[in-house]
Write an enzyme that holds these catalytic residues in place. Structure first.
Site, PDB file in Angstrom:
ATOM      1  N   PRO A 115       0.651  -1.143  -0.298  1.00 14.96           N
ATOM      2  CA  PRO A 115       0.049   0.269  -0.383  1.00 14.96           C
ATOM      3  C   PRO A 115       1.506   1.242  -0.259  1.00 14.96           C
ATOM      4  O   PRO A 115       1.727   1.531   0.899  1.00 14.96           O
ATOM      5  CB  PRO A 115      -0.487   0.004   0.858  1.00 14.96           C
ATOM      6  N   GLY A 116       0.122   2.572  -0.471  1.00 15.53           N
ATOM      7  CA  GLY A 116       0.363   3.672  -0.863  1.00 15.53           C
ATOM      8  C   GLY A 116       2.303   4.139  -1.220  1.00 15.53           C
ATOM      9  O   GLY A 116       2.697   5.398  -1.464  1.00 15.53           O
ATOM     10  N   THR A 117       2.167   3.031  -2.382  1.00 13.84           N
ATOM     11  CA  THR A 117       4.243   2.573  -2.852  1.00 13.84           C
ATOM     12  C   THR A 117       3.827   4.170  -4.813  1.00 13.84           C
ATOM     13  O   THR A 117       3.999   4.095  -4.915  1.00 13.84           O
ATOM     14  CB  THR A 117       4.112   1.880  -3.861  1.00 13.84           C
ATOM     15  N   THR A 120      -1.696   3.979  -7.357  1.00 15.19           N
ATOM     16  CA  THR A 120      -3.168   4.541  -8.361  1.00 15.19           C
ATOM     17  C   THR A 120      -2.616   5.909  -8.555  1.00 15.19           C
ATOM     18  O   THR A 120      -2.443   6.386  -9.985  1.00 15.19           O
ATOM     19  CB  THR A 120      -3.974   5.125  -7.580  1.00 15.19           C
ATOM     20  N   GLU A 341      18.031   1.770  26.412  1.00 15.93           N
ATOM     21  CA  GLU A 341      17.467   2.147  25.322  1.00 15.93           C
ATOM     22  C   GLU A 341      19.278   2.229  24.837  1.00 15.93           C
ATOM     23  O   GLU A 341      19.850   2.023  23.884  1.00 15.93           O
ATOM     24  CB  GLU A 341      17.380   3.267  24.741  1.00 15.93           C
ATOM     25  N   HIS A 344      20.895  -0.927  24.078  1.00 12.46           N
ATOM     26  CA  HIS A 344      20.894  -1.067  22.212  1.00 12.46           C
ATOM     27  C   HIS A 344      21.947  -0.276  21.712  1.00 12.46           C
ATOM     28  O   HIS A 344      22.650  -0.959  21.386  1.00 12.46           O
ATOM     29  CB  HIS A 344      19.321  -0.626  21.638  1.00 12.46           C
ATOM     30  N   ASP A 415      12.438  -7.295  21.895  1.00  6.92           N
ATOM     31  CA  ASP A 415      13.427  -7.223  21.319  1.00  6.92           C
ATOM     32  C   ASP A 415      13.434  -8.916  21.641  1.00  6.92           C
ATOM     33  O   ASP A 415      14.626  -9.720  20.321  1.00  6.92           O
ATOM     34  CB  ASP A 415      14.454  -7.400  22.533  1.00  6.92           C
TER      35      ASP A 415
HETATM   36  P1  ATP Z   1      -3.303   1.446  -1.857  1.00  2.00           P
HETATM   37  O1  ATP Z   1      -2.288   0.300  -2.710  1.00  2.00           O
HETATM   38  O2  ATP Z   1      -3.295   2.266  -0.363  1.00  2.00           O
HETATM   39  O3  ATP Z   1      -4.714   1.687  -2.953  1.00  2.00           O
HETATM   40  P2  ATP Z   1      -1.715   2.810  -3.996  1.00  2.00           P
HETATM   41  O4  ATP Z   1       0.127   2.183  -4.216  1.00  2.00           O
HETATM   42  O5  ATP Z   1      -2.660   2.949  -4.598  1.00  2.00           O
HETATM   43  O6  ATP Z   1      -1.834   2.741  -2.400  1.00  2.00           O
HETATM   44  P3  ATP Z   1      -1.111   5.817  -4.283  1.00  2.00           P
HETATM   45  O7  ATP Z   1      -2.810   5.992  -3.652  1.00  2.00           O
HETATM   46  O8  ATP Z   1      -1.389   5.821  -5.385  1.00  2.00           O
HETATM   47  O9  ATP Z   1      -0.485   4.455  -3.528  1.00  2.00           O
HETATM   48  O10 ATP Z   1      -0.657   7.169  -3.363  1.00  2.00           O
HETATM   49  C1  ATP Z   1      -0.543   7.490  -2.063  1.00  2.00           C
HETATM   50  C2  ATP Z   1      -0.472   9.011  -2.041  1.00  2.00           C
HETATM   51  O11 ATP Z   1       1.466   8.846  -1.473  1.00  2.00           O
HETATM   52  C3  ATP Z   1      -0.182   9.900  -2.876  1.00  2.00           C
HETATM   53  O12 ATP Z   1      -1.444  10.549  -3.412  1.00  2.00           O
HETATM   54  C4  ATP Z   1       1.214  10.852  -3.127  1.00  2.00           C
HETATM   55  O13 ATP Z   1       0.873  11.650  -2.410  1.00  2.00           O
HETATM   56  C5  ATP Z   1       1.990   9.553  -2.097  1.00  2.00           C
HETATM   57  N1  ATP Z   1       2.909   8.431  -3.009  1.00  2.00           N
HETATM   58  C6  ATP Z   1       2.709   7.612  -2.790  1.00  2.00           C
HETATM   59  N2  ATP Z   1       3.629   6.903  -3.765  1.00  2.00           N
HETATM   60  C7  ATP Z   1       4.050   8.439  -3.721  1.00  2.00           C
HETATM   61  C8  ATP Z   1       5.824   8.170  -5.400  1.00  2.00           C
HETATM   62  N3  ATP Z   1       6.281   6.746  -5.696  1.00  2.00           N
HETATM   63  N4  ATP Z   1       6.534   9.578  -5.991  1.00  2.00           N
HETATM   64  C9  ATP Z   1       5.334  10.732  -4.975  1.00  2.00           C
HETATM   65  N5  ATP Z   1       4.138  10.776  -3.603  1.00  2.00           N
HETATM   66  C10 ATP Z   1       3.879   9.678  -3.388  1.00  2.00           C
END
Ligand code: ATP
Length: 500
Positions: A115-117, A120, A341, A344, A415
Site C-alpha cells: 500500500p501507498g507505493t 493509483t 535504550e 541498545h 526485543d
Molecule cells: P493503495 O494500495 O493503498 O491504494 P497506492 O499504491 O495506490 O496505495 P497511491 O494512492 O498512489 O498509493 O499513493 C498515495 C499517496 O502517497 C499519493 O497521493 C502521493 O501523495 C504519495 N505517493 C505514493 N507513492 C508515491 C511516489 N512514488 N511518488 C510520489 N508520491 C507518492
C-alpha cells in the site's frame, strides 16, 4: 398518487362486499376469483419488492474524470515500474502503428506492490500519458450479497468508460480497479462464491472484448498487494498479461519522493533531505508525503516560517511510531528505560559505527523509548556475523537492565521476539551449529538451537557492556535530562567517555 388510488380501490371493494352481505347475496361464487386476484396482487407486490432491491445496479462513487492531471514526473522512485508501464502503453499511444503491425492490443496491466507505493498515481499518470479517459473503482465496490449485482456493475463500468470516451472524443479509456484481489480471487474460494464468481466471469468477458463496440480502446489497470490470491484466468495472456512490480522505494527513490513533496514547502537551510532518506528505510511514498506534511504542521505549531531538520526528524518518529503519549512513567521506570535504550545504542554503535540515528525516552504509542538506527539500504543478504550482531543489539537493552538493576523487565519482550526471529533465520539458512536442516526440524530441536544462539550472544553483550558501565551511566543520566539525543551527539559522548 399510486398509494391514494390503491386506498380508494380497497375502500370501494370493501364497501361493495359489505352491501352484498347486507342485501343477502351468496358470496361463495366470488371466493375463487377473489383469491386469484389477491394472489396476483401479492405477486405484483412481491415483484415490486424484488425490483426495488435489485433495481438496476448503481456502481456507487466511481471516480470518473476526463484526463487526470498527474504525470509520471510527479511519481518518485519507481523508475523501473514507470519504464515498464510506459512500454506497455505503446499500443494506446501509437495505436495506428501497432494495429498496422497486427499487434494484439493489451487488455490489462496489473500493478503489484504494498500500500501507498503509488499504484493509483501510476494508473492516473498512464491515463494522462495516453490522453485517456480515467475511471477508478475499488474491488470491494463490486461485490455484494446478491448474485448478479457485481456482474452488472462490471458491465456498467465498461459501458461508462466507452460512452465517456466517446463523449469527450477520446480514443481510449483506462479503468483502474484497486484491490482487484477482492473481485478477482480464485473462483470457488469465497463463501458467497456464486456472486464473486459471476463478477469475475463478467470482468473476464468484458476484458475479452466480447461486448466491444466502437473505436474506444479500453485498458484495465488493476492494483493489488496479494497477487497470490488472484484467479489464474485473470493472469493468462490476453488478460492481465503485464505485471508491473511497484515496490517500496530504495534510498534514492525516497530522496526523489521527498524532493517531489518538498516542493512548495519552505525548507530551512539546515535541512538535509538525503539524511532523512537514509533514515526512512521501509517508508512508502504515502509515508514520505505524510512525513513532510507532519513536519510542516510541527513548524506551524512552533510559529516558524520554515520547516527545519528537527521538524523532519520529529515527523519521522511520529510517522514510524505514532503520536507522543501523555503517559507519565515513575522515576525508576524512566531510569530503567534510559539504561535499556543506551544499552541498545552502545551495542549498535560498537558493532556498526555510525548506525545510531537517535535515542529517546519519550514514549509514543506502546514504545516507552526507542533507538532509531540509520538504515543500511538495499541489503538483501546477511552473513552469519551480521545476524549475530543484530541479535546482540536486540538483547543489549535487557542485558543492560540486568547489569544496572540486577534484573530484567517485561520491556524487553519485543526485543526477544526479534532476536528469536533472527536466530530462526540463521537456523534455516544453515548458519547455526546444527548446519543444514530441513524445514520440518522438530520444534524442540529448533527451540534448543535458538536458545543456544541467543544465550551465547547475551554472554558476549554482558562482557562488552560490563566493561562500559560508567560510560552508559553518564549517557543515561544525560538522556534522562534531555529525553532525546541525536546520533552524532551520542557518538561524541560515547567517544569522549571512552577516551577519558
Ligand atoms: P493503495 O494500495 O493503498 O491504494 P497506492 O499504491 O495506490 O496505495 P497511491 O494512492 O498512489 O498509493 O499513493 C498515495 C499517496 O502517497 C499519493 O497521493 C502521493 O501523495 C504519495 N505517493 C505514493 N507513492 C508515491 C511516489 N512514488 N511518488 C510520489 N508520491 C507518492
Amino acid at each position: 398518487m399510486g398509494k391514494r388510488l390503491k386506498e380508494i380501490a380497497l375502500g370501494t371493494g370493501l364497501a361493495v362486499l359489505a352491501l352484498a352481505v347486507v342485501f343477502g347475496l351468496d358470496l361463495s361464487m366470488l371466493v375463487l376469483p377473489l383469491s386469484l386476484l389477491a394472489l396476483g396482487a401479492m405477486m405484483l407486490g412481491a415483484r415490486g419488492g424484488f425490483a426495488a432491491r435489485f433495481s438496476p445496479a448503481k456502481l456507487g462513487p466511481v471516480e470518473g474524470s476526463s484526463v487526470p492531471q498527474v504525470t509520471f514526473a510527479q511519481i518518485g522512485g519507481q523508475e523501473m515500474a514507470k519504464r515498464e508501464l510506459v512500454e506497455a502503453l505503446m499500443f494506446l499511444k501509437e495505436s495506428a502503428r501497432t494495429r498496422q503491425l497486427g499487434i494484439r492490443p493489451l487488455k490489462g496491466v496489473l500493478l503489484v506492490g504494498p500500500p501507498g507505493t503509488g499504484k493509483t498515481l501510476m494508473a492516473k499518470a498512464a491515463a494522462n500519458y495516453t490522453a485517456s479517459v480515467f475511471l477508478a473503482a475499488s474491488g470491494s465496490q463490486f461485490v455484494q450479497m446478491y448474485a448478479g449485482v457485481g456482474a452488472s456493475r462490471v458491465r456498467q463500468l465498461f459501458k461508462q468508460a466507452r460512452t465517456q470516451a466517446e463523449r469527450e472524443k477520446k480514443s481510449s479509456a483506462i479503468i483502474f480497479i484497486d484491490e482487484i484481489d477482492v473481485l478477482g480471487a480464485k473462483r470457488g474460494t469465497n463463501a458467497s462464491h456464486l456472486e464473486y464468481d459471476q463478477t469475475l466471469n463478467e470482468l473476464l468477458t468484458q476484458m475479452d472484448g466480447v461486448d466491444s463496440e466502437g473505436d474506444v480502446q479500453v485498458l484495465v489497470v488493476g492494483a493489488t498487494n496479494r497477487m497470490d490470491l488472484l484467479d489464474p484466468a485473470l493472469l493468462r495472456p490476453g488478460r492481465f498479461d503485464r505485471i508491473v512490480q511497484v515496490d517500496l522505494p530504495d534510498k534514492a527513490g525516497r530522496l526523489h519522493i521527498l524532493n517531489i513533496h518538498a516542493a512548495g514547502k519552505p525548507l530551512a537551510a539546515d535541512v538535509c533531505l538525503e539524511q532523512i532518506a537514509a533514515e526512512t528505510h521501509g517508508f512508502s511514498g504515502a509515508h514520505l508525503e505524510n512525513l513532510l506534511n507532519e513536519a510542516a504542521i510541527s513548524a506551524l505549531r512552533a510559529g516558524r516560517q520554515e520547516v527545519t531538520q528537527a521538524d523532519l526528524r520529529e515527523a519521522v518518529e511520529k510517522v514510524m511510531l505514532g503520536e507522543k503519549s501523555s503517559r507519565l512513567l515513575q522515576k525508576e521506570e524512566r531510569e530503567r528505560v534510559a539504561y535499556h535504550e543506551v544499552g541498545h545504542a552502545a551495542m549498535s554503535e560498537l558493532v556498526r559505527p555510525g548506525s545510531v540515528a537517535s535515542i529517546t525516552i519519550v514514549s509514543r504509542n506502546r514504545a516507552l523509548g526507542y533507538i532509531r538506527q540509520a538504515s543500511q539500504d538495499d541489503q538483501y543478504l546477511y552473513t552469519k556475523d551480521e545476524l549475530l550482531q543484530a541479535i546482540q543489539v536486540c538483547v543489549a537493552g535487557a542485558v543492560m537492565e540486568e547489569i544496572a538493576f540486577g534484573q530484567r523487565s517485561t520491556g524487553a519482550a519485543n526485543d526477544i521476539e526479534q532476536a528469536v526471529n533472527l536466530a530462526k533465520r540463521m537456523v534455516f539458512a544453515g548458519l547455526s551449529p546444527l548446519g543444514i536442516v530441513s524445514s520440518d526440524l522438530p520444534a524442540a530441536e529448533l527451540n534448543a538451537a535458538v536458545v543456544q544462539i541467543i544465550q551465547e550472544q547475551e554472554e558476549e553483550v554482558r562482557k562488552t557492556l560490563s566493561a562500559r558501565v560508567e560510560v552508559v551511566q553518564r549517557i543515561a543520566a544525560h538522556l534522562l535530562r534531555q529525553e532525546t539525543m541525536g546520533g552524532d551527539e551520542f557518538r561524541l559522548l560515547l567517544a569522549a567517555k571512552q577516551a577519558s
